[in-house]
Design an enzyme around this catalytic site. Structure first.
Site, short mmCIF file in Angstrom:
data_model
loop_
_atom_site.label_atom_id
_atom_site.label_comp_id
_atom_site.label_asym_id
_atom_site.label_seq_id
_atom_site.Cartn_x
_atom_site.Cartn_y
_atom_site.Cartn_z
N LYS A 74 -4.73 6.08 9.85
CA LYS A 74 -4.33 4.79 9.25
C LYS A 74 -3.36 4.07 10.19
O LYS A 74 -2.49 4.72 10.80
CB LYS A 74 -3.66 5.07 7.89
N SER A 149 -4.37 1.27 -0.55
CA SER A 149 -4.32 0.53 0.69
C SER A 149 -5.03 1.21 1.86
O SER A 149 -5.32 0.55 2.86
CB SER A 149 -2.86 0.29 1.08
N SER A 173 -2.50 5.08 -2.81
CA SER A 173 -3.27 4.54 -1.68
C SER A 173 -4.17 5.52 -0.95
O SER A 173 -4.96 5.11 -0.11
CB SER A 173 -2.34 3.90 -0.68
N1 GLN Z 1 -1.56 -0.18 -4.64
C1 GLN Z 1 -0.19 0.22 -4.72
C2 GLN Z 1 0.67 -0.88 -4.17
O1 GLN Z 1 0.14 -1.89 -3.88
C3 GLN Z 1 0.01 1.50 -3.97
C4 GLN Z 1 0.02 1.31 -2.52
C5 GLN Z 1 0.21 2.59 -1.76
O2 GLN Z 1 0.08 3.69 -2.30
N2 GLN Z 1 0.58 2.42 -0.51
O3 GLN Z 1 1.83 -0.77 -4.01
#
Ligand code: GLN
Length: 486
Positions: A74, A149, A173
């Site tokens: 990532k 994400s 995410s």
């Molecule tokens: N979707 C969640 C957010 O927008 C979690 C994101 C994540 O785990 N990095 O914060």
């Protein structure tokens, strides 16, 4: 093919590491113009690394466990000398002078870093649509999002562009995109894996973890990245069990808890509910005991998270001021003008929304009402889990209330987007390990994910149950057809 299958082919000489890497590069060239899972591909260095491994093998050297296996990373994990953008314009040209601990450990284990994957900007989002470099598409259906994400890390594994990948999970995410893309994704216990070199979003929640096509490969990656790191004082110095040993252990007599209030949520799709409840029966048929229980505060996770995560983000992202590194607005009239315009032009709108919410929640006069209150509720959520783990070994929920939603469907509706993390966030707030693995498909053929949560530092039981489920249910062998027209 699992890592073990691939290792056997490499050891027997049936295939070389260079051939494997070349095959992945060809596939990336063919499919990624559509999918956009990678922000950068290290073709030459990956081929060079593969050649080196092939030569070492030919000379009879003992090779580390992941020697020759292509892995994607990532783009919020720092890689020395390789651009690391966090999918943000503000870090668009950032080349880290140091390597993250997790990628360093994977390299030492022989893994070949094939490229850096697309993500929501600064890991804020659930669809990989907030990337400054365009969205990633879901290989099962290119009209759907891959989740986020870590959407690029999930989709690249699902589409067979790499054998495994790393993502980060602050509120879901890793697990939510794993669920949307039909792969295995795991968030370790907070403190199990080093965050050194992970670009911070919300430091009390962030953890790095693996994506793979199967539980055993995820366990192998976790094995390598886990353990104390002197560069991250929140890593815990306790032994890391040999996870592979647990995968074949029967689960007879283990207690699996169904959190009933998760299954009653109005946003939960009936197909997801049905398929996940059927998975519980698979575990029961393997001798596990199913226990119904409540975690009354579970559904408060989302409200709690959306105070705590933006608060921490607003502090963490203060460093992007156009002075030290990253994007700078050059035509400014003053220092204040330079910093504010650099931030205004460098960050996308979701990131700005989080900074605004966080700054507000932390400001004098509001900090007690919002931030402190959220921390108190966080403790209550953790207490719920502590009670639950007095009664059961593992908790079972769906990973996400729905299967992959349509591209563009939720971009203008942040609340709908935030709700897709309803079931994953509580594990982050409590610091617990959790895994998502494929458990079936909906009517349109999109994968459904099953979430298992275990007690702190009990990744071994989590992998054990996940592996036994995977063997019995046989769902994860199905792969997306990547014959989409583009
Ligand atoms: N979707 C969640 C957010 O927008 C979690 C994101 C994540 O785990 N990095 O914060």
């Amino acid at each position: 093919m699992t890592f073990e299958d691939l290792r056997q082919k490499l050891t027997s000489g049936e295939v070389s590491a260079k051939e494997i890497v070349q095959e992945k590069i060809n596939r990336i060239n063919e499919l990624d113009p559509t999918l956009n899972t990678f922000l950068s591909v290290n073709s030459q260095s990956a081929l060079d690394q593969a050649e080196q491994i092939d030569n070492q093998r030919a000379s009879g050297a003992d090779l580390p466990p992941l020697a020759g296996i292509p892995i994607a990373i990532k783009d919020n994990l720092c890689t020395k000398g390789i651009k690391t953008t966090c999918a943000s314009k503000i870090l668009g040209n950032f080349v880290p002078p140091y390597e993250s601990t997790v990628t360093e450990r994977l390299k030492k284990a022989g893994a070949i870093m094939i490229g850096k994957t697309n993500m929501d900007e600064f890991a804020m989002g659930s669809s990989t649509e907030t990337s400054a470099f365009g969205p990633t598409l879901n290989p099962w259906d290119i009209n759907k999002v891959p989740g986020g994400s870590s959407g690029g890390s999930a989709a690249s594994v699902a589409a067979g562009l790499c054998f495994g990948s790393l993502g980060s999970d602050t509120g879901g995410s890793i697990r939510q995109p794993a669920s949307f893309c039909g792969v295995v994704g795991m968030k370790p216990t907070y403190g199990r894996v080093s965050r050194w070199g992970l670009i911070a979003f919300a430091s009390s929640l962030d953890q790095v973890g693996p994506f793979a096509t199967n539980v055993s490969d995820a366990a192998e990656i976790l094995q390598i990245i886990s353990g104390k790191d002197d560069f991250d004082s929140t890593t815990v110095d306790i032994p890391v069990p040999n996870y592979i040993d647990y995968l074949s252990k029967p689960i007879k007599g283990m207690k699996i808890g169904l959190i009933d209030n998760c299954f009653e949520h109005e946003g939960l799709s009936s197909e997801v509910k049905k398929t996940v409840l059927k998975s519980a029966l698979v575990l029961e048929s393997l001798g596990a005991e199913i226990v119904n229980l409540s975690c009354p505060r579970f559904n408060d996770g989302i409200a709690t998270y959306y105070v705590i995560a933006p608060s921490e983000a607003s502090a963490n992202l203060a460093r992007y001021d156009g002075v030290k590194y990253g994007f700078r607005f050059n035509e400014a009239q003053s220092l204040i003008d330079m910093t504010s315009k650099s931030r205004a032009l460098g960050f996308g709108s979701e990131v700005k929304r989080r900074i605004l919410i966080g700054t507000y929640a932390l400001s004098a006069g509001y900090v007690d009402a919002y931030y402190k209150k959220a921390q108190q509720v966080r403790t209550l959520i953790r207490n719920d889990f502590e009670e639950a783990f007095k009664k059961v070994d593992i908790l079972l929920t769906p990973t996400s209330p729905t299967t992959a939603f349509g591209a563009g469907e939720n971009v203008d509706n942040p609340i709908a987007m935030y709700l897709s993390d309803l079931l994953t966030i509580p594990a982050n707030l409590a610091g617990l390990p959790a895994i998502s693995l494929p458990c079936g498909f909906d009517k349109s053929g999109l994968p459904i994910g099953l979430q298992l949560i275990s007690n702190v530092f009990d990744e071994a039981s989590l992998l054990q149950v996940a592996s036994q489920f995977e063997i019995a249910a046989e769902v994860s062998k199905k792969r997306p057809k990547t014959d989409f027209t583009y």
